[in-house]
Design a protein around this motif. Structure first.
Motif, short mmCIF file in Angstrom:
data_model
loop_
_atom_site.label_atom_id
_atom_site.label_comp_id
_atom_site.label_asym_id
_atom_site.label_seq_id
_atom_site.Cartn_x
_atom_site.Cartn_y
_atom_site.Cartn_z
N GLN A 294 74.34 20.79 82.67
CA GLN A 294 75.23 19.94 81.85
C GLN A 294 76.24 19.20 82.71
O GLN A 294 76.48 18.00 82.51
CB GLN A 294 75.97 20.81 80.82
N LEU A 295 76.82 19.91 83.68
CA LEU A 295 77.81 19.26 84.55
C LEU A 295 77.16 18.14 85.37
O LEU A 295 77.73 17.05 85.52
CB LEU A 295 78.46 20.29 85.48
N SER A 296 75.95 18.40 85.89
CA SER A 296 75.24 17.38 86.68
C SER A 296 74.98 16.14 85.82
O SER A 296 75.17 15.00 86.25
CB SER A 296 73.91 17.93 87.21
N ILE A 299 78.19 14.21 85.30
CA ILE A 299 78.59 13.49 86.53
C ILE A 299 77.76 12.22 86.68
O ILE A 299 78.30 11.14 86.95
CB ILE A 299 78.44 14.42 87.78
N ASN A 300 76.44 12.33 86.45
CA ASN A 300 75.55 11.16 86.58
C ASN A 300 75.92 10.08 85.56
O ASN A 300 75.92 8.88 85.87
CB ASN A 300 74.08 11.57 86.42
N GLN A 301 76.24 10.51 84.32
CA GLN A 301 76.63 9.53 83.28
C GLN A 301 77.91 8.78 83.68
O GLN A 301 78.01 7.57 83.52
CB GLN A 301 76.86 10.25 81.94
N LEU A 302 78.88 9.55 84.21
CA LEU A 302 80.15 8.92 84.61
C LEU A 302 79.93 7.93 85.76
O LEU A 302 80.52 6.85 85.79
CB LEU A 302 81.17 9.98 85.03
N ILE A 312 85.37 11.83 87.98
CA ILE A 312 84.13 12.27 88.65
C ILE A 312 84.44 13.40 89.63
O ILE A 312 83.76 14.42 89.66
CB ILE A 312 83.44 11.07 89.38
N VAL A 313 85.52 13.22 90.41
CA VAL A 313 85.91 14.24 91.42
C VAL A 313 86.22 15.57 90.72
O VAL A 313 85.82 16.64 91.17
CB VAL A 313 87.12 13.75 92.25
N ALA A 314 86.92 15.51 89.57
CA ALA A 314 87.29 16.73 88.83
C ALA A 314 86.04 17.48 88.38
O ALA A 314 85.95 18.71 88.51
CB ALA A 314 88.15 16.37 87.63
#
Length: 679
Positions: A294-296, A299-302, A312-314
Motif C-alpha cells: 500500500q505504501l509503495s 508513493i508511486n501515485q504521488l 513523498i519523503v514522509a
C-alpha cells in the motif's frame, strides 16, 4: 573526637556556603545574558570537580579505610552519607514522577522505603556493627560457615546491585543528554567518569565524604523549585504544608478537563488504533506484506501526480521504518498497541485510592499496593550497599543513631515528593491542556528531543488534549522548573541534584559489587594470603570492569528507573532478608537451610520477573514465554513470593538437617550487651 567533629562541620559549612554562592552567581550571570547551555556545563563541571577533589583528598591504601572508612564516621555524617546513598535517581527523579502519574498508588514507594529503615534499626544494624567485618557475605559466611553460602550471597549482592546501578547510570544519561545536549549514550559514559572519580581512589572513605557533600546538593536542589512554585501558587514557600489545598484545585481541574467532548474523542481514536494493531498482529505475515504494498502504491501515485516532495519523503520514511520481518513486526506492533490502549483509558484522578471500574480490578490494585510496600520494606532492610554503611560507625549505639539521622534526612525528600507531584500536575492541567500545539512552551520540544515527552495530534484539531500528551515519569522533577517558567539556573540546580543522587548511589553500589568480588571471592576463597596492595589493585580493576558493563547495559534503556529499582529490591529482599533475620534470631537455622532458602528465593523471584515482564529473551533465542501474574501481583512486587519461599524453606530444611555447631557462640558474640563498642 569533639575537635575533629567541629572541624568536619566547619569544612561542610564552608562547602555549603560556596555551593550556594556559586548558584547565586550563576543566577546573576543568567540575568546578564549567559546562555543556558553554559549554565548546564558550569553545574556539571563544578559539581563533578568538587566530588573529584574530595575523592582525591580521601585516597587511601589502607584496607579498613577502603572498605569501611576506618570505622570512624560519626553518626550524623553517616546519616547524611546513607541519605545520599539511599536517595538514588529513583527517589530523586522517579518517585515524584510515579506519584504524578499514578497518584495515590505511588504512595506505596514512600511507605515501603521509609518502613524498611525501621526494620534496619531494629533487626539488623546493631548486630552487623557488633560483628564488625566488611561485607554482608562476610556475616553470612561467619554465621553459617562454609564457602558455598558466601558465593551465593556474593552472586545475589552483585545481581541486585548491578540492576540498581544500571538504573542510576540510565538516570545520569537522561540528565546529561538534556542539560548538556550530549547524545544519551555518550552522556551515560560521561556520568561513569564522575562515578569512578569518587570511588576509584579512596573506596568507602572517599565515597562517604563525597556522599555527605552530595546530600547537601541534592536536598537543596530538590526543595528549591517546589518551594518557589508553592510560593507562586499559594504565597507560602512551604509546599509540604499547603499542597492539600492545591490538590483540591487539581481535583476541580480534573473534573472539568477529563470528560470534555474533545478528550473523549481522542480516547476513542486511540481505542480504534489499538483494535487496528490487534487485527494486524492476528493477520501476520500477510498484513506486513499488504502494508508495504500500500505504501509503495501511494508513493508511486504521488510521484505521478506532481505532489509536494515533502509528502513523498514522509511516506518513503514510513516505508523504510516498517519492520523487516513478521517477528519484528509482532514486537513493534504489540508495543504500539499497548501504548494506544494505555492512552485510551480514562485518566486517573490524583486523590482517588484504587480507581477501578469493577471490584476485581480494585482488588488487584489493593493487592499490588500492599505487595509493593512489603517488597520495598524488606528490600530496603536487605540492600547490601545500605547495610554496609552500618559497618562504618565507631560504635554500636552510633550505628543505631545513624539510622535515626538517615531516616530524618531522607524524610525531607519523601515529605516533599507528593507535593512535587501535585504542584507539577497543577501547572500542567492549568497551563498546557487545551493549548494550541503551535504555541506549546519550549520545554516540550526540548524533552521531546530526548524522547521522554511525546505529543501527537491524533484528532488533528491543532489543540493539545491531555490524552495526546505522554510524559515519562522520570521527566517530572527535571522539567518542573521549566514547566513553571523559572530561570534556567533552577533547572541546572535540579540537574546537579539529580546527578548527585545518581552518582552517590552508583558509588555505593559499585563499591558493594567490587568488595564482593575482591574481598569475598578473591581474598576469602581464592587467595587468603594475598597482600593488602594486591587486594586493592584487584578491587580497583573490578570497579572499572563492572562500571563499564553497567554503562553498556544502561545505554540500551532497558526500562524506567523505578521499575528497574523495584526488581533490585525484590531480588535483594528474597536473597538476604530471610537468611539474615533467621541467622540472627534463630540459632537452629542451618547452613543447608540458608543455602537452599536463598537459592530458592532468588530463583523464584527472577523467574517471576522474567515470565511476567518479558515475552522473549532475544539473545537466547527464546520467545513467547510471557505468563499471566499470580494473584494479580505485578513483576515489581515479585519479592513477595521469593521472601515467603525463603523463610519457609530455611525453616523446613533447617529442622531436617544438623545445626551448625559454632552458631550459638557466634550469636552470643553479636548479641552481647547493647552498650558494647562493637567489633
Amino acid at each position: 573526637m569533639l575537635h575533629s567533629l567541629t572541624k568536619l562541620q566547619r569544612y561542610y559549612l564552608y562547602y555549603t556556603g560556596s555551593f550556594l554562592a556559586f548558584v547565586l552567581s550563576l543566577a546573576v550571570l543568567e540575568d546578564h545574558g549567559m546562555p543556558p547551555r553554559w549554565i548546564g556545563y558550569a553545574f556539571l563541571f563544578f559539581t563533578i570537580s568538587m566530588y573529584a577533589a574530595i575523592g582525591i583528598a580521601s585516597r587511601t591504601s589502607d584496607v579498613s579505610e577502603y572498605y569501611v572508612a576506618g570505622r570512624r564516621v560519626p553518626a550524623f555524617f553517616n546519616g547524611m552519607a546513607t541519605g545520599a546513598d539511599w536517595m538514588s535517581a529513583a527517589s530523586f527523579m522517579g518517585l515524584a514522577g510515579t506519584l504524578y502519574l499514578s497518584g495515590f498508588q505511588g504512595l506505596a514507594y514512600v511507605i515501603g522505603w521509609t518502613g524498611g529503615f525501621v526494620l534496619v534499626a531494629l533487626l539488623l544494624a546493631p548486630y552487623l556493627r557488633r560483628f564488625g567485618q566488611y561485607t554482608i557475605p562476610d556475616f553470612l559466611g561467619a554465621r553459617y560457615g562454609g564457602t558455598a553460602i558466601r558465593l551465593v550471597a556474593v552472586g545475589a549482592a552483585i545481581l541486585a546491585s548491578f540492576i540498581y546501578v544500571v538504573a542510576q547510570i540510565y538516570g545520569v544519561g537522561v540528565i546529561t543528554s538534556r542539560f548538556v545536549s550530549l547524545q544519551f549514550e555518550i552522556g551515560v559514559f560521561v556520568g561513569l567518569a564522575g562515578i569512578l572519580v569518587c570511588s576509584f581512589l579512596g573506596g568507602m572513605r572517599a565515597v562517604t565524604w563525597t556522599q555527605v557533600a552530595q546530600y547537601v546538593i541534592l536536598i537543596v536542589a530538590y526543595v528549591t523549585p517546589v518551594a518557589i512554585l508553592s510560593y507562586n501558587v499559594t504565597g507560602i514557600p512551604v509546599p509540604q504544608l499547603v499542597y492539600g489545598k492545591v490538590l483540591q484545585q487539581v481535583t476541580q481541574l480534573e473534573n472539568r478537563l477529563f470528560d470534555t467532548p474533545a478528550e473523549i474523542e481522542v480516547r476513542t481514536l486511540y481505542h480504534a488504533r489499538a483494535d487496528d494493531y490487534a487485527q494486524k498482529i492476528m493477520q501476520l505475515p500477510e498484513s506486513l506484506r499488504l502494508e508495504r504494498e500500500q505504501l509503495s502504491t501511494q508513493i508511486n501515485q504521488l510521484k505521478a501526480s506532481d505532489s509536494q516532495m515533502r509528502d513523498i519523503v514522509a511516506l518513503e520514511r514510513q516505508r523504510r521504518e516498517l519492520p523487516h520481518d513478521p517477528d519484528q513486526a509482532r514486537l513493534i506492533w504489540e508495543a504500539e498497541m499497548f501504548s494506544a490502549i494505555e492512552r485510551s483509558k480514562p485518566p486517573i484522578h490524583h486523590a482517588e485510592a484504587f480507581p477501578a471500574e469493577d471490584p476485581e480490578e480494585q482488588l488487584a490494585q489493593r493487592i499490588n499496593f500492599l505487595a509493593l510496600i512489603f517488597c520495598l520494606t524488606v528490600g530496603t532492610a536487605a540492600l547490601p550497599h545500605v547495610l554496609i554503611r552500618y559497618y562504618t560507625t565507631p560504635t554500636v549505639s552510633q550505628a543505631r543513631e545513624s539510622v535515626f539521622w538517615s531516616l530524618l534526612l531522607i524524610l525531607i525528600l519523601y515529605m516533599t515528593a507528593p507535593a512535587y507531584a501535585v504542584f507539577a500536575k497543577y501547572e500542567v492541567l492549568s497551563n498546557l491542556a487545551d493549548l494550541p500545539i503551535a504555541k506549546l512552551p519550549s520545554w516540550v520540544a526540548a524533552w521531546t528531543k530526548v524522547g521522554l515527552v511525546t505529543i501527537e495530534d491524533i484528532n488533528r484539531d491543532g489543540i493539545l488534549q491531555l490524552a495526546e500528551l505522554s510524559m515519562n515519569p522520570d521527566v517530572i522533577v527535571l522539567a518542573t522548573p521549566e514547566i513553571a517558567g523559572m530561570p534556567y539556573v533552577v533547572s541546572g540546580l535540579v540537574a546537579a541534584g539529580a546527578l548527585a543522587a545518581a552518582l552517590s548511589t552508583a558509588d555505593g553500589l559499585l563499591l558493594t559489587i567490587t568488595s564482593a568480588l575482591s574481598h569475598d571471592v578473591y581474598y576469602r576463597i581464592l587467595r587468603p594470603d594475598a597482600s593488602t596492595q594486591l587486594r586493592l589493585v584487584i578491587s580497583k580493576s573490578m570497579l572499572l570492569v563492572v562500571a563499564v558493563l553497567a554503562a553498556t547495559v544502561a545505554a540500551e534503556k532497558p526500562g524506567t528507573i523505578l521499575s528497574m529499582v523495584a526488581w533490585a529490591f525484590s531480588i535483594a529482599g528474597s536473597a538476604f532478608f530471610p537468611a539474615l533475620v533467621l541467622g540472627i534470631f534463630w540459632s537452629r537455622a542451618t547452613r543447608t537451610g540458608a543455602l537452599t532458602g536463598m537459592l530458592a528465593g532468588v530463583m523464584l523471584t527472577i523467574y517471576y520477573i522474567v515470565r511476567v515482564e518479558f515475552d522473549g529473551i532475544p539473545w537466547l533465542g527464546i520467545s513467547g514465554i510471557k505468563m499471566a501474574p499470580w494473584f494479580h501481583v505485578q513483576s515489581s512486587s515479585a519479592g513477595v513470593f521469593g521472601v515467603c519461599a525463603g523463610f519457609i524453606i530455611i525453616v523446613i530444611v533447617s529442622l531436617m538437617t544438623k545445626p551448625y555447631p559454632e552458631a550459638q557462640s557466634f550469636l552470643n558474640g553479636i548479641r552481647r550487651s547493647k552498650s558494647g563498642s562493637g567489633g
